[in-house]
Design a protein around this motif. Structure first.
Motif, mmCIF file in Angstrom:
data_model
loop_
_atom_site.group_PDB
_atom_site.id
_atom_site.type_symbol
_atom_site.label_atom_id
_atom_site.label_comp_id
_atom_site.label_asym_id
_atom_site.label_seq_id
_atom_site.Cartn_x
_atom_site.Cartn_y
_atom_site.Cartn_z
ATOM 1 N N ALA A 1 0.817 -1.312 -0.030
ATOM 2 C CA ALA A 1 0.053 -0.033 -0.113
ATOM 3 C C ALA A 1 0.934 1.184 -0.007
ATOM 4 O O ALA A 1 0.214 2.414 0.072
ATOM 5 C CB ALA A 1 -1.057 0.161 1.147
ATOM 6 N N ILE A 2 2.179 1.305 -0.062
ATOM 7 C CA ILE A 2 3.186 2.372 0.148
ATOM 8 C C ILE A 2 2.582 3.118 -1.237
ATOM 9 O O ILE A 2 2.820 2.495 -2.417
ATOM 10 C CB ILE A 2 4.495 1.898 0.150
ATOM 11 N N ASP A 3 2.412 4.416 -1.192
ATOM 12 C CA ASP A 3 2.219 5.428 -2.153
ATOM 13 C C ASP A 3 3.530 6.058 -2.646
ATOM 14 O O ASP A 3 3.822 6.888 -1.999
ATOM 15 C CB ASP A 3 1.391 6.421 -1.794
ATOM 16 N N THR A 4 4.083 5.492 -3.722
ATOM 17 C CA THR A 4 5.539 6.070 -3.938
ATOM 18 C C THR A 4 5.211 7.438 -4.757
ATOM 19 O O THR A 4 6.287 7.926 -4.650
ATOM 20 C CB THR A 4 6.081 5.130 -4.995
ATOM 21 N N SER A 5 4.108 7.907 -5.160
ATOM 22 C CA SER A 5 3.772 8.919 -5.881
ATOM 23 C C SER A 5 4.013 10.157 -4.637
ATOM 24 O O SER A 5 4.450 11.232 -5.313
ATOM 25 C CB SER A 5 2.446 9.249 -6.479
ATOM 26 N N SER A 6 3.909 9.902 -3.561
ATOM 27 C CA SER A 6 3.997 11.045 -2.325
ATOM 28 C C SER A 6 5.430 11.031 -1.876
ATOM 29 O O SER A 6 5.528 11.908 -0.921
ATOM 30 C CB SER A 6 2.937 10.855 -1.367
ATOM 31 N N LEU A 7 6.193 10.230 -2.200
ATOM 32 C CA LEU A 7 7.574 10.270 -1.564
ATOM 33 C C LEU A 7 8.414 11.065 -2.370
ATOM 34 O O LEU A 7 8.154 11.259 -3.626
ATOM 35 C CB LEU A 7 8.191 8.820 -1.769
ATOM 36 N N GLN B 1 16.398 4.534 -2.206
ATOM 37 C CA GLN B 1 16.402 4.560 -0.714
ATOM 38 C C GLN B 1 15.535 5.066 0.128
ATOM 39 O O GLN B 1 15.243 4.601 1.300
ATOM 40 C CB GLN B 1 17.778 5.360 -0.498
ATOM 41 N N VAL B 2 14.659 6.056 -0.348
ATOM 42 C CA VAL B 2 13.820 6.408 0.291
ATOM 43 C C VAL B 2 12.460 5.300 0.388
ATOM 44 O O VAL B 2 11.974 5.200 1.637
ATOM 45 C CB VAL B 2 12.859 7.690 -0.403
ATOM 46 N N ILE B 3 12.252 4.430 -0.634
ATOM 47 C CA ILE B 3 11.313 3.243 -0.636
ATOM 48 C C ILE B 3 11.679 2.429 0.395
ATOM 49 O O ILE B 3 11.068 1.932 1.473
ATOM 50 C CB ILE B 3 11.076 2.741 -2.094
ATOM 51 N N GLN B 4 12.986 2.255 0.638
ATOM 52 C CA GLN B 4 13.769 1.138 1.507
ATOM 53 C C GLN B 4 13.403 1.542 2.806
ATOM 54 O O GLN B 4 12.973 0.801 3.663
ATOM 55 C CB GLN B 4 15.058 0.905 0.958
ATOM 56 N N GLN B 5 13.773 2.863 3.031
ATOM 57 C CA GLN B 5 13.650 3.363 4.540
ATOM 58 C C GLN B 5 11.917 3.342 4.933
ATOM 59 O O GLN B 5 11.577 3.082 6.091
ATOM 60 C CB GLN B 5 13.984 4.877 4.682
ATOM 61 N N GLN B 6 11.131 3.437 3.927
ATOM 62 C CA GLN B 6 9.810 3.662 4.199
ATOM 63 C C GLN B 6 9.312 2.074 4.633
ATOM 64 O O GLN B 6 8.472 1.906 5.510
ATOM 65 C CB GLN B 6 8.892 4.163 3.130
ATOM 66 N N LYS B 7 9.734 1.202 3.759
ATOM 67 C CA LYS B 7 9.354 -0.131 4.092
ATOM 68 C C LYS B 7 9.998 -0.592 5.572
ATOM 69 O O LYS B 7 9.231 -1.331 6.477
ATOM 70 C CB LYS B 7 10.189 -1.235 2.948
#
Length: 357
Positions: free
Chosen positions: A330-336, A343-349
């Motif tokens: 459900a991570i919304d990558t468009s808002s990152l 790296q940001v996605i990895q930190q979010q996970k």
């Protein structure tokens, strides 16, 4: 020129099995390749003449006799002359239950296959059985396929199979043929009998040589955990069969039998992660993160679903894994922040996993 229905279609009909997947094997007695071609049939196969019907595309084989000239199932010379009789052709088949022919409503059963069907016996037609190592696999597969009917391997056939192992004939089996019969057995409801028959005649260690020794066999079938699983997917059963093998042995087996990548990848994932999954609730956030990364859970979702199905079939509660997977999906990558997005996605996970754990 006479046409007969032979083999599995006749056998299954006599057993009362309405199997739309059973291929119809047709046998032609009293013809020649030239005559078949003149009638519009198209020849396929190099070892012996097999022809495709011009309309139905079903296979028609000329009656033949064979002579062993080398190792393995390809080590034969064939005679397909017009003089070859129906009985001669049926005499070269593997089991009596597969050596019944039908023309219209009349059955031709020179080797008493119907008696063996009634008695639930997998029995060889003649001692020529020992000339083709594939027959060991086929007998094991039929034992699994017809377990519900109570079929057993005849004692004398079992002895011939043991002789083939001792003589080294079984060593001529090709990887492709081993996997084909294994796959067919795993596709059924009761594949345990396939492994038990191979084990009982000593072929298991030869056919699956990279694996550790087969479990000791007695009246109890050591492979019964594979029976009646609520899945028809052979790759999942393949993975359950191999879940406790040494990873190096598993890798060697996959190469040895040349199994498809799908089977290999799922089996290796199950083998290396199922123990982790049994204790999923007590794992650290770093370990959980590594689990999702190793399984490529978010990109290879179909494979991950099969992995979870396999876990569930061996008694692992996967509810928490599913719940966390849904959160990660459900991570919304468009808002990152798009700068260093990976790296940001990895930190979010990792943040989601830490909160979840």
């Amino acid at each position: 020129m006479k046409k007969y229905l032979v083999g599995g279609a006749v056998r299954d009909q006599l057993l009362g099995i309405a199997n739309e997947h059973t291929e119809k094997d047709w046998l032609i007695v009293g013809s020649s390749p030239e005559e078949m071609l003149d009638l519009g049939y198209r020849q396929v196969g190099k070892e012996f003449p097999v022809f495709l019907h011009p309309g139905t595309q079903e296979e028609y084989a000329l009656a033949r006799v064979e002579r062993k000239v080398g190792k393995g199932y390809k080590g034969f010379e064939f005679d397909t002359s017009k003089s070859v009789t129906l009985e001669q052709d049926l005499s070269r088949r593997d089991l009596t239950i597969n050596a019944i022919a039908q023309k219209n409503d009349e059955l031709f059963d020179p080797f008493n296959g119907q008696v063996d069907l009634d008695n639930g016996l997998l029995k060889h037609v003649s001692v020529a059985f020992v000339e083709d190592p594939v027959r060991i696999l086929r007998v094991a597969r039929f034992a699994a396929q017809f377990k519900a009917f109570g079929f057993k391997v005849a004692h004398e056939t079992h002895q011939l199979m043991k002789d083939m192992v001792v003589s080294g004939e079984v060593d001529a089996l090709t990887p492709e043929r081993v996997f084909k019969e294994l796959d067919k057995s795993l596709a059924g409801d009761t594949p345990a009998a396939f492994f038990k028959v191979l084990s009982a005649c000593g072929a298991y260690e030869k056919v699956f040589s990279p694996l550790k020794s087969c479990p000791p066999q007695n009246h109890q079938n050591a492979f019964e955990f594979l029976d009646n699983l609520p899945t028809s997917e052979p790759a999942i059963k393949f993975s359950i069969w191999l879940k406790d093998e040494d990873p190096k042995a598993l890798d060697a087996l996959c190469k040895h039998i040349k199994c498809p990548k799908k089977y290999e990848q799922l089996a290796k994932l199950v083998n290396t992660t199922y123990q982790f999954a049994t204790k999923f609730k007590t794992q650290s956030s770093d370990e959980v993160f590594n689990f999702f990364a190793k399984t490529d859970a978010l990109r290879r979702q179909e494979r991950f679903a099969e992995l979870l199905t396999t876990f569930a079939l061996i008694g692992i509660d996967v509810s928490r894994i599913v719940e966390l997977k849904d959160l990660l999906n459900a991570i919304d990558t468009s808002s990152l922040d798009k700068h260093n997005i990976a790296q940001v996605i990895q930190q979010q996970k990792l943040s989601i996993i830490e909160d979840f754990v």
